[in-house]
Design an enzyme around this catalytic site. Structure first.
Site, PDB file in Angstrom:
ATOM      1  CB  CYS A 185      -0.932  -0.006   1.200  1.00  0.00           C
ATOM      2  SG  CYS A 185      -2.104  -1.367   1.147  1.00  0.00           S
TER       3      CYS A 185
HETATM    4  N1  LIG Z   1      -2.628  -6.182   1.853  1.00  0.00           N
HETATM    5  C1  LIG Z   1      -3.138  -5.154   2.488  1.00  0.00           C
HETATM    6  O1  LIG Z   1      -2.862  -4.961   3.642  1.00  0.00           O
HETATM    7  C2  LIG Z   1      -4.090  -4.187   1.828  1.00  0.00           C
HETATM    8  C3  LIG Z   1      -4.745  -3.231   2.623  1.00  0.00           C
HETATM    9  C4  LIG Z   1      -5.639  -2.369   2.029  1.00  0.00           C
HETATM   10  C5  LIG Z   1      -5.853  -2.438   0.656  1.00  0.00           C
HETATM   11  N2  LIG Z   1      -5.208  -3.356  -0.105  1.00  0.00           N
HETATM   12  C6  LIG Z   1      -5.504  -3.415  -1.544  1.00  0.00           C
HETATM   13  O2  LIG Z   1      -6.281  -4.581  -1.785  1.00  0.00           O
HETATM   14  C7  LIG Z   1      -5.968  -5.124  -3.074  1.00  0.00           C
HETATM   15  C8  LIG Z   1      -5.563  -6.583  -2.936  1.00  0.00           C
HETATM   16  O3  LIG Z   1      -4.375  -6.661  -2.176  1.00  0.00           O
HETATM   17  P1  LIG Z   1      -3.880  -8.003  -1.506  1.00  0.00           P
HETATM   18  O4  LIG Z   1      -2.843  -7.597  -0.528  1.00  0.00           O
HETATM   19  O5  LIG Z   1      -5.003  -8.824  -1.014  1.00  0.00           O
HETATM   20  O6  LIG Z   1      -3.215  -8.738  -2.765  1.00  0.00           O
HETATM   21  P2  LIG Z   1      -2.728 -10.263  -2.825  1.00  0.00           P
HETATM   22  O7  LIG Z   1      -1.669 -10.316  -3.862  1.00  0.00           O
HETATM   23  O8  LIG Z   1      -2.444 -10.783  -1.449  1.00  0.00           O
HETATM   24  O9  LIG Z   1      -4.015 -11.055  -3.327  1.00  0.00           O
HETATM   25  C9  LIG Z   1      -4.579 -10.876  -4.584  1.00  0.00           C
HETATM   26  C10 LIG Z   1      -5.141 -12.201  -5.062  1.00  0.00           C
HETATM   27  O10 LIG Z   1      -5.788 -11.955  -6.310  1.00  0.00           O
HETATM   28  C11 LIG Z   1      -5.541 -13.049  -7.169  1.00  0.00           C
HETATM   29  N3  LIG Z   1      -5.747 -12.616  -8.545  1.00  0.00           N
HETATM   30  C12 LIG Z   1      -4.965 -11.857  -9.328  1.00  0.00           C
HETATM   31  N4  LIG Z   1      -5.544 -11.641 -10.522  1.00  0.00           N
HETATM   32  C13 LIG Z   1      -6.740 -12.271 -10.480  1.00  0.00           C
HETATM   33  C14 LIG Z   1      -7.792 -12.428 -11.417  1.00  0.00           C
HETATM   34  N5  LIG Z   1      -7.744 -11.887 -12.628  1.00  0.00           N
HETATM   35  N6  LIG Z   1      -8.863 -13.156 -11.042  1.00  0.00           N
HETATM   36  C15 LIG Z   1      -8.926 -13.736  -9.808  1.00  0.00           C
HETATM   37  N7  LIG Z   1      -7.957 -13.618  -8.888  1.00  0.00           N
HETATM   38  C16 LIG Z   1      -6.873 -12.893  -9.224  1.00  0.00           C
HETATM   39  C17 LIG Z   1      -4.108 -13.445  -6.848  1.00  0.00           C
HETATM   40  O11 LIG Z   1      -3.842 -14.790  -7.252  1.00  0.00           O
HETATM   41  C18 LIG Z   1      -4.092 -13.277  -5.321  1.00  0.00           C
HETATM   42  O12 LIG Z   1      -4.471 -14.472  -4.638  1.00  0.00           O
HETATM   43  C19 LIG Z   1      -4.887  -4.216  -3.642  1.00  0.00           C
HETATM   44  O13 LIG Z   1      -5.462  -3.232  -4.453  1.00  0.00           O
HETATM   45  C20 LIG Z   1      -4.301  -3.560  -2.413  1.00  0.00           C
HETATM   46  O14 LIG Z   1      -3.725  -2.302  -2.701  1.00  0.00           O
HETATM   47  C21 LIG Z   1      -4.332  -4.249   0.447  1.00  0.00           C
END
Ligand SMILES: NC(=O)c1ccc[n+]([C@@H]2O[C@H](COP(=O)([O-])OP(=O)(O)OC[C@H]3O[C@@H](n4cnc5c(N)ncnc54)[C@H](O)[C@@H]3O)[C@@H](O)[C@H]2O)c1
Length: 450
Positions: free
Chosen positions: A288
């Site tokens: 983030c």
């Molecule tokens: N990790 C955090 O603490 C956090 C906090 C707030 C916001 N966010 C936001 O949330 C979003 C997700 O982050 P995250 O940390 O969970 O990411 P992550 O990489 O942990 O998880 C994303 C998942 O999406 C899957 N994926 C990718 N492309 C895909 C598709 N086309 N169809 C289906 N699945 C697909 C991946 O295989 C993965 O399992 C981002 O935009 C991030 O900025 C994350």
């Protein structure tokens, strides 16, 4: 499965826990969200393109440290299942998108995960469904990218509902943006207590999303548009990024002036208003804070507007790993040792305390800088027994046991996991460089704070 045709029916379905929810992207955000809804007795289907993750979850196992397999087993009993098949969406009433939004190497938004998700889901959408984008993104994404794509690729000319449509009928798709505000590793604020911000393309989408999230969050905050909700998430993270940069810069000044920045922050924190504490460190990490601000600076260029705070904060924060390495080099130099050829143990490589997440971790840059200077680098991290090749790193190493700290010329604390016994670590080290103030209160000539 009962398809609803009016908003009151949709809301009643949520109240009765009959809404079938799809979560796309079962990562750090999507998986805990899926489990929260399952706990609340909703039927949840998780979708991911990673077949290994899907198989792991369907076996009742977890791949995120803080999620116990028991949580997954409980969710499975409530009907949770994972799949790679987007056709499952046809059965669902709400589709929540939690896919990554990283940066390209040139600091521009990489929207490929969002666009490939929308391409895959659009053919399976139908009237009366709610689609919510949760991924952090530039203001305008939902209105200008997601909605047109769904309308172009959706079945039979399916439309997204807008406010000029008639009252409570759901003859199209509802689309909202609702940012994820989770703080991984934060055990103090339960996720339920973090208010959920929602901005729908129209009021039906906002109300439907507020009802759904209201089932698992104590408070929802309805906004006037998706763009306002998208901007809210960026404001929060830019605020954090800029303030961390400020204390990182002041830390360097305080070190030069022989003032303890941590003592200063603690004293300033006693002011009951107008000050919020942020703490310096070896640089910023995670999916983030190092990433999101650049989504806005990219977007701002399209409006010919400057985002000087973002650029400056990025510059200061990105320079921190080099500052840490120089500090270690100087400390070694005082003992007559060069960094080239020195044995350095990086303690903690996760991007922050007590998380099993390596994304954008400053430790990776520190590793690279140390190796470039000719040091022989090892690491210890309780969350990573071994680290191979990933985005922006090729470590190919195993975690070094802590009883070997005495073998290193320098132990460099990058991530202050709470499991570490700092007294014992300092005791066993030849030189201990502390970037987190984990050795506060300890007196030892071996400690160098930076
Ligand atoms: N990790 C955090 O603490 C956090 C906090 C707030 C916001 N966010 C936001 O949330 C979003 C997700 O982050 P995250 O940390 O969970 O990411 P992550 O990489 O942990 O998880 C994303 C998942 O999406 C899957 N994926 C990718 N492309 C895909 C598709 N086309 N169809 C289906 N699945 C697909 C991946 O295989 C993965 O399992 C981002 O935009 C991030 O900025 C994350």
């Amino acid at each position: 499965m009962i398809y609803t045709s009016t908003l009151p029916d949709w809301l009643a379905q949520v109240a009765a826990r009959e809404t079938h929810i799809a979560i796309i992207g079962l990562g750090y955000v999507g998986l805990p969200l899926a489990l929260l809804f399952a706990e609340e007795r909703f039927r949840v289907t998780g979708l991911d393109i990673d077949a290994e993750k899907v198989a792991t979850l369907n076996d009742g196992r977890s791949y995120i440290h803080r999620i116990e397999p028991e949580h997954i087993a409980t969710a499975k009993k409530a009907g949770f299942r994972a799949t790679t098949d987007f056709a499952a969406l046809q059965e669902c009433d709400a589709i929540l998108i939690c896919v990554p939004t990283p940066l390209h190497p040139d600091h521009t938004p990489d929207m490929s995960f969002v666009t490939s998700t929308v391409e895959a889901l659009a053919p399976h959408t139908r009237a009366g469904q709610l689609v919510v984008l949760e991924s952090t993104t530039w203001p305008g994404t939902t209105d200008e990218l997601v909605v047109p794509m769904i309308e172009r690729l959706g079945r039979n000319g399916l439309r997204v509902l807008r406010n000029d449509d008639s009252d409570d009928s759901l003859e199209g798709l509802m689309v909202s943006f609702s940012p994820e505000r989770e703080d991984p590793g934060n055990l103090i604020t339960p996720r339920r207590e973090i208010p959920k911000v929602i901005g729908g393309v129209d009021t039906r989408a906002t109300r439907a999303a507020a009802a759904l999230y209201g089932a698992i969050f104590n408070r929802t905050v309805a906004m006037s548009s998706p763009a306002a909700a998208e901007m809210t998430k960026l404001l929060e993270n830019i605020y954090r990024c800029v303030n961390i940069a400020l204390v990182n810069e002041l830390k360097q000044l305080c070190l030069a002036m022989n003032i303890d920045i941590w003592e200063v922050i603690d004293a300033a924190s006693t002011k009951p208003f107008g000050f919020q504490a942020f703490y310096p460190g070896p640089g910023i990490g995670g999916h983030c804070i190092p990433v999101d601000p650049f989504y806005l600076s990219w977007r701002a260029k399209q409006f010919n507007q400057p985002t000087r705070f973002i650029e400056l904060a990025g510059e200061v924060n990105e320079a921190m790993p080099a500052f840490v390495v120089h500090t270690a080099e100087r400390a070694l130099g005082r003992e007559g040792k060069a960094l080239a050829g020195a044995k350095v143990l990086v303690l903690g490589i996760a991007y922050k305390r007590d998380v099993d997440d390596l994304r954008e971790s400053p430790a990776l840059t520190i590793f690279e800088l140390l190796e470039r200077a000719g040091a022989s680098v090892s690491y210890n991290d309780p969350f990573f027994d071994e680290v191979g090749v990933g985005r922006k790193y090729t470590l190919k190493r195993r975690s070094t046991p802590l009883d070997r700290v005495g073998e290193f010329d320098c132990v460099l604390l990058v991530t202050d996991h709470s499991i570490y016994d700092y007294e014992a670590l300092v005791e066993g080290s030849k030189l201990f460089v502390d970037t987190r103030n984990a050795t506060r209160g300890m007196v030892s000539e071996k400690i160098v704070r930076c």
